[in-house]
Write a protein that holds these residues in place. Structure first.
Motif, short mmCIF file in Angstrom:
data_model
loop_
_atom_site.label_atom_id
_atom_site.label_comp_id
_atom_site.label_asym_id
_atom_site.label_seq_id
_atom_site.Cartn_x
_atom_site.Cartn_y
_atom_site.Cartn_z
N LEU A 80 0.95 -1.26 -0.26
CA LEU A 80 0.14 0.44 -0.13
C LEU A 80 0.65 1.32 0.12
O LEU A 80 1.79 1.18 0.89
CB LEU A 80 -0.50 0.04 1.36
N THR A 81 0.87 2.36 -0.89
CA THR A 81 1.73 2.95 -1.05
C THR A 81 0.77 4.70 -1.25
O THR A 81 -0.64 4.55 -1.53
CB THR A 81 2.45 3.09 -2.53
N SER A 97 8.09 -12.67 -10.63
CA SER A 97 8.98 -12.60 -11.37
C SER A 97 9.40 -11.11 -10.18
O SER A 97 10.74 -10.87 -10.78
CB SER A 97 8.52 -12.04 -12.38
N GLY A 98 8.56 -11.31 -9.57
CA GLY A 98 9.57 -9.49 -8.41
C GLY A 98 9.20 -8.44 -9.26
O GLY A 98 9.00 -7.01 -8.43
N GLU A 99 7.88 -8.32 -10.24
CA GLU A 99 7.93 -7.05 -10.77
C GLU A 99 5.99 -6.49 -9.86
O GLU A 99 5.36 -7.44 -9.68
CB GLU A 99 7.03 -7.82 -12.18
N TRP A 100 6.39 -5.43 -9.70
CA TRP A 100 5.25 -4.37 -8.92
C TRP A 100 4.01 -4.73 -10.14
O TRP A 100 4.26 -3.34 -10.60
CB TRP A 100 6.05 -3.61 -7.65
N ILE A 101 2.76 -4.57 -10.02
CA ILE A 101 1.71 -4.42 -10.90
C ILE A 101 0.79 -3.90 -10.14
O ILE A 101 0.13 -3.95 -8.82
CB ILE A 101 1.64 -5.69 -12.26
N SER A 102 -0.24 -3.23 -10.66
CA SER A 102 -1.06 -2.31 -9.48
C SER A 102 -2.52 -3.18 -10.20
O SER A 102 -2.70 -4.44 -10.85
CB SER A 102 -1.81 -1.46 -10.56
N LEU A 103 -3.26 -2.99 -8.69
CA LEU A 103 -3.83 -4.28 -8.84
C LEU A 103 -5.46 -3.80 -9.51
O LEU A 103 -5.33 -2.39 -9.71
CB LEU A 103 -5.06 -4.30 -7.36
N PRO A 104 -5.94 -4.70 -9.91
CA PRO A 104 -7.18 -4.34 -10.79
C PRO A 104 -8.55 -3.84 -9.92
O PRO A 104 -8.64 -4.22 -8.95
CB PRO A 104 -7.56 -5.78 -11.32
N GLY A 105 -9.28 -3.33 -10.57
CA GLY A 105 -10.65 -2.90 -10.15
C GLY A 105 -10.70 -1.31 -8.66
O GLY A 105 -9.56 -0.63 -9.40
N ARG A 106 -11.29 -1.45 -8.22
CA ARG A 106 -11.42 -0.09 -7.15
C ARG A 106 -10.49 -0.59 -6.35
O ARG A 106 -10.18 1.20 -5.54
CB ARG A 106 -12.26 0.22 -6.67
N ARG A 107 -9.88 -0.89 -5.59
CA ARG A 107 -8.11 -1.24 -5.05
C ARG A 107 -7.27 -0.55 -5.63
O ARG A 107 -6.58 0.01 -5.22
CB ARG A 107 -8.38 -2.32 -4.47
#
Length: 179
Positions: A80-81, A97-107
């Motif tokens: 959480l940023t 893989s270590g990559e940070w991705i944004s969560l889908p949807g309203r969160r």
């Protein structure tokens, strides 16, 4: 012989002698009940102003608990940023893989409601931040970095403290410091 205006009636039309209105006592009781109800509800209207502040705290607590549960279910670290300058919050997931991705949807990204802003964030082990961006990691082993958020609007302040073992939040009026 008298004639009828409409319908069937055997009585001669005359004003009702028995008709009566409300008495002064009955009207007084109704006014008293309305006064009591307004006396009980007016103090509640004074708390409407902090609805945005409480809503923001509950929304943050819900997001942290959601990420805490998702980290455990998926076996992936979540983050959480808090962007203190833009006054928004984003949620990320670290893939295998270590990559940070944004969560889908309203969160994925949320803006705080109304005039509510994050005045500072304390993440234990990282420091106290009042500007820039700071993150709180939530690990799949059922643990998150302990954090304290100070929220405020024009007139009120609130402290939200996140428990590292349960992912739950405690709410406190005003700004409190934890060491």
């Amino acid at each position: 012989m008298p004639t009828l205006r409409a319908g069937i009636c055997n009585k001669i039309l005359r004003p009702a002698i028995d008709a009566r209105g409300f008495t002064l006592i009955e009207l007084g009781i109704v006014v008293l009940i309305l006064a009591l109800m307004s006396v009980m509800t007016v103090p509640l209207l004074g708390r409407v102003g902090d609805a945005d502040l409480k809503s923001a705290g509950r929304k943050l607590a819900g997001t942290v608990k959601y990420l805490y549960n998702e980290a455990a279910l998926q076996g992936l670290t979540h983050r959480l940023t808090f962007d203190l300058d833009a006054n928004d919050i984003s949620s990320l997931r670290q893939e295998a893989s270590g990559e940070w991705i944004s969560l889908p949807g309203r969160r994925a990204r949320a803006q705080l409601p109304g005039s509510v802003r994050i005045s500072n964030v304390i993440v234990f082990g990282k420091g106290n931040f009042s500007s820039g961006s700071v993150s709180m990691d939530i690990y799949p082993v059922g643990w998150l970095e302990e954090a304290v958020l100070h929220l405020q609007d024009e007139s009120r302040k609130m402290t939200v403290r996140f428990s590292p073992l349960t992912g739950t939040a405690e709410f406190f009026d005003d700004h409190l410091e934890f060491h």
